[in-house]
Design an enzyme around this catalytic site. Structure first.
Site, PDB file in Angstrom:
ATOM      1  N   HIS A 182       2.984   8.044   7.605  1.00 39.57           N
ATOM      2  CA  HIS A 182       3.792   7.126   7.894  1.00 39.57           C
ATOM      3  C   HIS A 182       5.174   7.976   7.936  1.00 39.57           C
ATOM      4  O   HIS A 182       6.020   7.568   8.811  1.00 39.57           O
ATOM      5  CB  HIS A 182       3.964   6.102   6.730  1.00 39.57           C
ATOM      6  CG  HIS A 182       2.872   5.076   6.708  1.00 39.57           C
ATOM      7  ND1 HIS A 182       1.896   4.963   5.529  1.00 39.57           N
ATOM      8  CD2 HIS A 182       2.324   4.270   7.889  1.00 39.57           C
ATOM      9  CE1 HIS A 182       1.039   4.086   5.972  1.00 39.57           C
ATOM     10  NE2 HIS A 182       1.286   3.749   7.231  1.00 39.57           N
TER      11      HIS A 182
ATOM     12  N   LYS B 107       0.850  -1.034   0.181  1.00 36.97           N
ATOM     13  CA  LYS B 107       0.140  -0.035  -0.081  1.00 36.97           C
ATOM     14  C   LYS B 107       0.835   1.395  -0.197  1.00 36.97           C
ATOM     15  O   LYS B 107       2.099   1.136   0.000  1.00 36.97           O
ATOM     16  CB  LYS B 107      -1.022  -0.075   1.164  1.00 36.97           C
ATOM     17  CG  LYS B 107      -2.037  -1.075   1.030  1.00 36.97           C
ATOM     18  CD  LYS B 107      -2.974  -0.750   2.311  1.00 36.97           C
ATOM     19  CE  LYS B 107      -4.203  -2.022   2.103  1.00 36.97           C
ATOM     20  NZ  LYS B 107      -5.147  -1.783   3.103  1.00 36.97           N
TER      21      LYS B 107
ATOM     22  N   HIS C 242       2.157   6.824   3.272  1.00 35.10           N
ATOM     23  CA  HIS C 242       1.744   8.242   3.208  1.00 35.10           C
ATOM     24  C   HIS C 242       2.423   9.251   4.091  1.00 35.10           C
ATOM     25  O   HIS C 242       3.270   8.580   4.836  1.00 35.10           O
ATOM     26  CB  HIS C 242       0.167   8.248   3.495  1.00 35.10           C
ATOM     27  CG  HIS C 242      -0.445   7.359   4.554  1.00 35.10           C
ATOM     28  ND1 HIS C 242      -0.090   7.695   5.892  1.00 35.10           N
ATOM     29  CD2 HIS C 242      -1.051   6.331   4.542  1.00 35.10           C
ATOM     30  CE1 HIS C 242      -0.603   7.011   6.739  1.00 35.10           C
ATOM     31  NE2 HIS C 242      -1.370   6.003   5.977  1.00 35.10           N
TER      32      HIS C 242
HETATM   33  N1  ARG Z   1       0.032  -0.318   9.504  1.00 28.22           N
HETATM   34  C1  ARG Z   1      -0.709   0.855  10.381  1.00 28.22           C
HETATM   35  C2  ARG Z   1      -1.477   1.777   9.283  1.00 28.22           C
HETATM   36  O1  ARG Z   1      -0.789   2.023   8.472  1.00 28.22           O
HETATM   37  C3  ARG Z   1      -0.126   1.502  11.470  1.00 28.22           C
HETATM   38  C4  ARG Z   1       0.177   0.436  12.747  1.00 28.22           C
HETATM   39  C5  ARG Z   1       0.179   0.999  13.894  1.00 28.22           C
HETATM   40  N2  ARG Z   1       0.490   0.336  15.016  1.00 28.22           N
HETATM   41  C6  ARG Z   1      -0.363  -0.561  15.742  1.00 28.22           C
HETATM   42  N3  ARG Z   1       0.142  -1.195  16.492  1.00 28.22           N
HETATM   43  N4  ARG Z   1      -1.458  -0.448  15.555  1.00 28.22           N
HETATM   44  O2  ARG Z   1      -2.499   2.603   9.637  1.00 28.22           O
END
Ligand code: ARG
Length: 579
Positions: A145, A139, A142
């Site tokens: 991130h 994905k 963004h």
């Molecule tokens: N991969 C998730 C996203 O892009 C963020 C993860 C954040 N950490 C967690 N432990 N939920 O939205």
């Protein structure tokens, strides 16, 4: 030693008020310096002493202030003690200020200036797990991130500098229906060559294309579901393709993070907690916390009086678990594995509710350590674009920052001959990005602006780098000047005192940053330091001054450079020597 004065003043107060010195260490504040203005160095608020129970809250505060001042006798270290409105101001001996503050820089550099301070000693230390960046495979990477990456890195650096054992964790979005689509799509649109050459791009393309086709094509939809089911059942062929996607992605990311000067100790991910998530559901059931809704989903009721006004879904009607279920499992397994003292999650504010629910459920399950878990959230970035359009990959942002900076460097007539201009441009470009992001409160949204962030003047990361490079060059040009010993009384000009007074605040700034985990305190401290250094550059020449004056000034510049570099490193910026 920077905290010499804080200790002296605390001892004085302790003696007058018959208390322990420690009571006064955190309540004394260094007075922020305004440009070119004579001021005292430390301040004590009587209001704070009252609210901390050190002084009685009854009676006239001004009278209390004056009485206390009368009890405190100035001496050769603390020369002047005066009463303000409910405040006491302390001024320390100027020559001693220079001597003590610059003491650690006899070798030119000190890596722990301000860090071994009495004030920072009051902070708890332990194992801190910081989870940050956490992109999703196939994905978009963004702006959220990117912010998580640099903010998390700052928090990890800060915690580490303050003496904690830090575990840096990346929690990848490496499970879910997108892998069904990828699996089904790879046999149709995938290309092994492209996957090797440009893996992130290729996986993203397959994902987008398959997703689109699946909207009209039932076969693809079915194939995707089928592939994901195979994954959930750990069928070996599906698993091996998934494994390949994951590995390639992680390797690619490692590369890119390296450009940013960032590393992770652990690459975890949602995929690791599939089976544990099922156990979590069972445990919630046996604790009587899980309710089955009319639709057949499993939910936990988090509303205060059980009126189902705040419910959280933990499994679908077909029994499969969700993002939050995996997060519960992941938290428990991290606690077991790393026995952290605190855990910090860094994501944008849209996930605030998610983390609130996560911590609440963990607590309801009897995990009191969830009280030491914290979500650091941040606002949205608007308009992060590159010349070619919207940002899809982290690498695009890095390339663009580098290219723009290189262009600016080529245009500028102050740019030096550089061995590796691309490398310098990358480091300076990154610092521009970081400073723009860190200047305000993390919670605020902001508009991404390449031109503004890359300005050489003004409060930018470029200005920090420029100041650092200029100091390096000054130090290099005066290599022959001995600074192991120096005469502190040669630094009595207000410009020099201003720099020193500002350096005096460094430990307090780190303390503040630690309290609210906001980088703005440190960024603004370093920007201000750079402005003071610019004045010092103009007004305190080294070349042409009498030897002992040149020596003392150079020592001051070395100290300032060293603190600037340390602060920049905590922010996640690599200082450049030349630009
Ligand atoms: N991969 C998730 C996203 O892009 C963020 C993860 C954040 N950490 C967690 N432990 N939920 O939205």
């Amino acid at each position: 030693m920077a905290c010499f004065f804080r200790r002296k003043i605390a001892a004085k107060l302790a003696e007058a008020l018959q208390q322990s010195d420690d009571a006064f260490i955190p309540v004394l504040t260094v007075i922020p310096v305004l440009k070119k203005q004579q001021s005292a160095d430390f301040r004590l608020s009587l209001g704070t002493l009252r609210s901390n129970g050190i002084l009685p809250s009854s009676g006239e505060i001004q009278l209390q202030t004056e009485n206390l001042v009368a009890q405190l006798k100035p001496d050769s270290v603390v020369e002047d003690i005066t009463a303000g409105h409910g405040l006491i101001n302390f001024r320390v001996n100027r020559s001693l200020l220079a001597e003590k503050l610059l003491e650690p820089f006899a070798e030119g550099e000190s890596h722990n200036f301000g860090l071994n301070s009495k004030l920072l000693d009051t902070l708890k230390r332990g194992t801190t797990l910081v989870e940050f960046s956490s992109p999703n495979i196939a994905k978009k990477f963004h702006a959220g991130h990117l912010r998580s990456t640099i903010i998390g890195n700052f928090i990890a650096n800060l915690k580490q500098s303050l003496g904690n054992n830090v575990i840096r964790m990346n929690y990848l979005g490496d499970w879910g229906m997108q892998f069904g689509l990828l699996g089904a799509g790879f046999s149709r649109f995938g290309c092994t060559e492209k996957l090797k050459e440009n893996p992130l791009q290729h996986l993203f393309e397959i994902y987008v294309q398959t997703n689109k086709e699946a909207e009209q094509n039932e076969d693809i939809k079915r194939a995707a579901k089928d592939f994901f089911r195979q994954l959930e059942q750990h069928e070996s062929q599906a698993m091996s393709l998934w494994q390949q996607f994951r590995e390639i992605t992680v390797n690619e990311y490692k590369h890119i993070y390296k450009r940013l000067g960032i590393h992770f100790d652990v690459y975890g991910g949602e995929s690791f907690h599939q089976d544990q998530a099922q156990e979590v559901v069972q445990e919630l059931q046996s604790l009587g916390l899980l309710k089955i809704s009319d639709k057949g989903t499993g939910v936990v009721d988090l509303s205060p009086n059980g009126v189902m006004s705040n419910i959280c879904t933990l499994h679908r009607s077909d029994g499969t678990t969700l993002y939050i279920t995996r997060d519960i499992a992941a938290a428990i397994s991290r606690k077991e594995k790393y026995s952290f003292d605190e855990m910090i999650y860094v994501t944008d504010k849209s996930q605030e509710n998610h983390f609130n629910q996560l911590f609440q459920i963990l607590l309801q399950m009897g995990n009191s350590w969830a009280n030491r878990c914290r979500h650091v959230s941040f606002g949205l970035v608007k308009g992060m674009k590159t010349r070619t359009g919207e940002v899809v990959f982290l690498e695009d942002v890095l390339d663009e920052a580098q290219a723009r900076m290189l262009h600016n460097m080529n245009q500028s007539n102050t740019t030096k001959e550089l061995e590796n201009p691309e490398d310098v441009a990358e480091k300076v470009g990154m610092s521009a990005l970081i400073v723009q992001d860190f200047k305000g409160p993390l919670q605020s949204d902001y508009k991404f602006d390449w031109d503004r962030m890359l300005q050489a003047q003004g409060d930018t990361g470029v200005f920090l780098q420029y100041t650092h490079a200029r100091l390096c060059s000054l130090i290099q040009r005066n290599e022959g000047v001995e600074t192991n010993t120096f005469n502190p009384s040669c630094l009595s000009d207000q410009t020099g005192i201003t720099v020193l007074q500002h350096l005096l605040r460094y430990d307090e700034v780190l303390y503040q940053s630690h309290q609210d985990l906001q980088p703005k305190h440190l960024v603004n401290f370093l920007l201000k330091l750079s402005h003071f250094i610019a004045s010092a550059h103009r007004e305190l020449p080294v070349k042409g001054s009498p030897p002992h004056v040149a020596q003392a000034r150079l020592r001051l510049f070395k100290g300032a450079r060293s603190v600037l570099a340390s602060g920049m490193r905590i922010l996640g910026i690599t200082p450049v020597q030349k630009m």
